[in-house]
Design an enzyme around this catalytic site. Sequence first.
Site, PDB file in Angstrom:
ATOM      1  N   ASP A  79       0.888  -1.168   0.000  1.00 20.88           N
ATOM      2  CA  ASP A  79       0.000   0.000   0.000  1.00 20.88           C
ATOM      3  C   ASP A  79       0.922   1.213   0.000  1.00 20.88           C
ATOM      4  O   ASP A  79       1.260   1.744   1.052  1.00 20.88           O
ATOM      5  CB  ASP A  79      -0.899  -0.006   1.241  1.00 20.88           C
ATOM      6  CG  ASP A  79      -1.840   1.203   1.279  1.00 20.88           C
ATOM      7  OD1 ASP A  79      -1.668   2.113   0.447  1.00 20.88           O
ATOM      8  OD2 ASP A  79      -2.724   1.239   2.137  1.00 20.88           O
ATOM      9  N   TRP A 104       4.951  -3.633   8.130  1.00 23.13           N
ATOM     10  CA  TRP A 104       3.820  -4.560   7.902  1.00 23.13           C
ATOM     11  C   TRP A 104       4.367  -5.743   7.123  1.00 23.13           C
ATOM     12  O   TRP A 104       5.118  -5.566   6.155  1.00 23.13           O
ATOM     13  CB  TRP A 104       2.735  -3.812   7.135  1.00 23.13           C
ATOM     14  CG  TRP A 104       1.942  -4.586   6.115  1.00 23.13           C
ATOM     15  CD1 TRP A 104       2.186  -4.626   4.772  1.00 23.13           C
ATOM     16  CD2 TRP A 104       0.795  -5.378   6.347  1.00 23.13           C
ATOM     17  NE1 TRP A 104       1.251  -5.386   4.158  1.00 23.13           N
ATOM     18  CE2 TRP A 104       0.380  -5.875   5.113  1.00 23.13           C
ATOM     19  CE3 TRP A 104       0.069  -5.716   7.491  1.00 23.13           C
ATOM     20  CZ2 TRP A 104      -0.722  -6.699   4.954  1.00 23.13           C
ATOM     21  CZ3 TRP A 104      -1.028  -6.534   7.341  1.00 23.13           C
ATOM     22  CH2 TRP A 104      -1.430  -7.015   6.092  1.00 23.13           C
ATOM     23  N   ASP A 123       8.497   1.130   4.980  1.00 18.54           N
ATOM     24  CA  ASP A 123       8.419   2.442   4.334  1.00 18.54           C
ATOM     25  C   ASP A 123       9.793   3.099   4.396  1.00 18.54           C
ATOM     26  O   ASP A 123      10.559   2.863   5.337  1.00 18.54           O
ATOM     27  CB  ASP A 123       7.385   3.324   5.048  1.00 18.54           C
ATOM     28  CG  ASP A 123       5.966   2.857   4.769  1.00 18.54           C
ATOM     29  OD1 ASP A 123       5.770   2.106   3.793  1.00 18.54           O
ATOM     30  OD2 ASP A 123       5.057   3.247   5.531  1.00 18.54           O
ATOM     31  N   ASN A 151      -2.612  -2.580   6.665  1.00 17.98           N
ATOM     32  CA  ASN A 151      -1.355  -2.018   6.144  1.00 17.98           C
ATOM     33  C   ASN A 151      -1.446  -0.555   5.717  1.00 17.98           C
ATOM     34  O   ASN A 151      -0.478  -0.002   5.241  1.00 17.98           O
ATOM     35  CB  ASN A 151      -0.829  -2.876   4.975  1.00 17.98           C
ATOM     36  CG  ASN A 151      -1.637  -2.689   3.708  1.00 17.98           C
ATOM     37  OD1 ASN A 151      -2.694  -2.068   3.738  1.00 17.98           O
ATOM     38  ND2 ASN A 151      -1.148  -3.242   2.607  1.00 17.98           N
ATOM     39  N   ASP A 152      -2.602   0.062   5.874  1.00 17.94           N
ATOM     40  CA  ASP A 152      -2.740   1.457   5.440  1.00 17.94           C
ATOM     41  C   ASP A 152      -2.230   2.381   6.557  1.00 17.94           C
ATOM     42  O   ASP A 152      -2.983   3.163   7.137  1.00 17.94           O
ATOM     43  CB  ASP A 152      -4.206   1.746   5.108  1.00 17.94           C
ATOM     44  CG  ASP A 152      -4.368   3.088   4.408  1.00 17.94           C
ATOM     45  OD1 ASP A 152      -3.346   3.697   4.029  1.00 17.94           O
ATOM     46  OD2 ASP A 152      -5.517   3.535   4.253  1.00 17.94           O
ATOM     47  N   VAL A 153      -0.943   2.248   6.840  1.00 16.93           N
ATOM     48  CA  VAL A 153      -0.347   2.931   7.990  1.00 16.93           C
ATOM     49  C   VAL A 153       0.978   3.538   7.549  1.00 16.93           C
ATOM     50  O   VAL A 153       1.685   2.951   6.719  1.00 16.93           O
ATOM     51  CB  VAL A 153      -0.087   1.895   9.132  1.00 16.93           C
ATOM     52  CG1 VAL A 153       0.718   2.520  10.262  1.00 16.93           C
ATOM     53  CG2 VAL A 153      -1.393   1.317   9.654  1.00 16.93           C
ATOM     54  N   TRP A 155       4.420   3.752   8.301  1.00 12.85           N
ATOM     55  CA  TRP A 155       5.343   3.031   9.186  1.00 12.85           C
ATOM     56  C   TRP A 155       6.565   3.877   9.553  1.00 12.85           C
ATOM     57  O   TRP A 155       7.425   3.426  10.302  1.00 12.85           O
ATOM     58  CB  TRP A 155       5.768   1.713   8.529  1.00 12.85           C
ATOM     59  CG  TRP A 155       4.593   0.817   8.289  1.00 12.85           C
ATOM     60  CD1 TRP A 155       4.041   0.509   7.102  1.00 12.85           C
ATOM     61  CD2 TRP A 155       3.809   0.151   9.289  1.00 12.85           C
ATOM     62  NE1 TRP A 155       2.949  -0.305   7.280  1.00 12.85           N
ATOM     63  CE2 TRP A 155       2.788  -0.547   8.621  1.00 12.85           C
ATOM     64  CE3 TRP A 155       3.856   0.084  10.686  1.00 12.85           C
ATOM     65  CZ2 TRP A 155       1.830  -1.296   9.280  1.00 12.85           C
ATOM     66  CZ3 TRP A 155       2.903  -0.681  11.352  1.00 12.85           C
ATOM     67  CH2 TRP A 155       1.904  -1.354  10.646  1.00 12.85           C
ATOM     68  N   TYR A 164       6.844  10.170   4.910  1.00 16.46           N
ATOM     69  CA  TYR A 164       6.815   8.963   4.071  1.00 16.46           C
ATOM     70  C   TYR A 164       7.223   9.271   2.636  1.00 16.46           C
ATOM     71  O   TYR A 164       6.734  10.233   2.039  1.00 16.46           O
ATOM     72  CB  TYR A 164       5.404   8.358   4.079  1.00 16.46           C
ATOM     73  CG  TYR A 164       5.212   7.304   3.022  1.00 16.46           C
ATOM     74  CD1 TYR A 164       5.784   6.044   3.160  1.00 16.46           C
ATOM     75  CD2 TYR A 164       4.491   7.575   1.859  1.00 16.46           C
ATOM     76  CE1 TYR A 164       5.631   5.065   2.181  1.00 16.46           C
ATOM     77  CE2 TYR A 164       4.322   6.608   0.885  1.00 16.46           C
ATOM     78  CZ  TYR A 164       4.894   5.358   1.046  1.00 16.46           C
ATOM     79  OH  TYR A 164       4.744   4.396   0.070  1.00 16.46           O
ATOM     80  N   THR A 167       7.878   2.645  -0.518  1.00 11.77           N
ATOM     81  CA  THR A 167       7.848   1.362   0.216  1.00 11.77           C
ATOM     82  C   THR A 167       8.725   0.316  -0.479  1.00 11.77           C
ATOM     83  O   THR A 167       8.658   0.180  -1.708  1.00 11.77           O
ATOM     84  CB  THR A 167       6.386   0.842   0.296  1.00 11.77           C
ATOM     85  OG1 THR A 167       5.572   1.868   0.877  1.00 11.77           O
ATOM     86  CG2 THR A 167       6.286  -0.416   1.130  1.00 11.77           C
TER      87      THR A 167
HETATM   88  N1  ABN Z   1       2.692   2.352   4.328  1.00 14.16           N
HETATM   89  C1  ABN Z   1       2.444   3.318   3.349  1.00 14.16           C
HETATM   90  C2  ABN Z   1       1.622   4.449   3.829  1.00 14.16           C
HETATM   91  C3  ABN Z   1       2.221   5.637   4.164  1.00 14.16           C
HETATM   92  C4  ABN Z   1       1.449   6.690   4.591  1.00 14.16           C
HETATM   93  C5  ABN Z   1       0.089   6.536   4.729  1.00 14.16           C
HETATM   94  C6  ABN Z   1      -0.504   5.326   4.385  1.00 14.16           C
HETATM   95  C7  ABN Z   1       0.263   4.266   3.930  1.00 14.16           C
END
Ligand code: ABN
Length: 178
Positions: A79, A104, A123, A151-153, A155, A164, A167
Amino acid sequence: MKRLFDFIDGWTERRTRAIASSTSRRSALVRVSRVLVAGAFALPVLPFDRSSQAQAATGNKKKEPTATDCDYWRYCSVDGFLCSCCGGSSTSCPPGTSASKVTWVGTCHNPADGKDYLVSYNDCCGRTSCGRCFCNTNHGERPGYRMGIHNDVNWCMANASSVYHCTVSVIVGVAEKD
Ligand code: ABN
């Protein structure tokens, strides 16, 4: 005498009209046939999509996905932006960025050897979003109410810079069979 002039006038008018109408019809026909002949020559060189013919000629082989394609096997649960399109590679961060300390991990199937691999999606942090090759494949991902399988985070949250960039996808193990 007047009758003679009237007769000549009438005759001239009729002939002129006849010539004019047959001439314009003929020229219209000539124009149409010119278009048809030109079309017959021009159509075969127009840019038609012949990829299916080319594929048939090469035995219907599909193009193998590469490290910049979302459907490359190890990107099955990405993601984010692929670092291989951002000055890095599928496994290394671009210059000026550093890999996230938390990550993730997904499970992807490698069609080349038939095995499932654990893939860490770190990331790369410290530069603004790359913006190229965004992939959102998300195999095995679940909504955010279970963080471990979401995984929509970003990292980069635990790094010195939480900005960010892209990835990477690093193989960290082989998945055990059930
Ligand atoms: N892991 C990628 C990502 C970065 C920022 C926001 C959402 C997803």
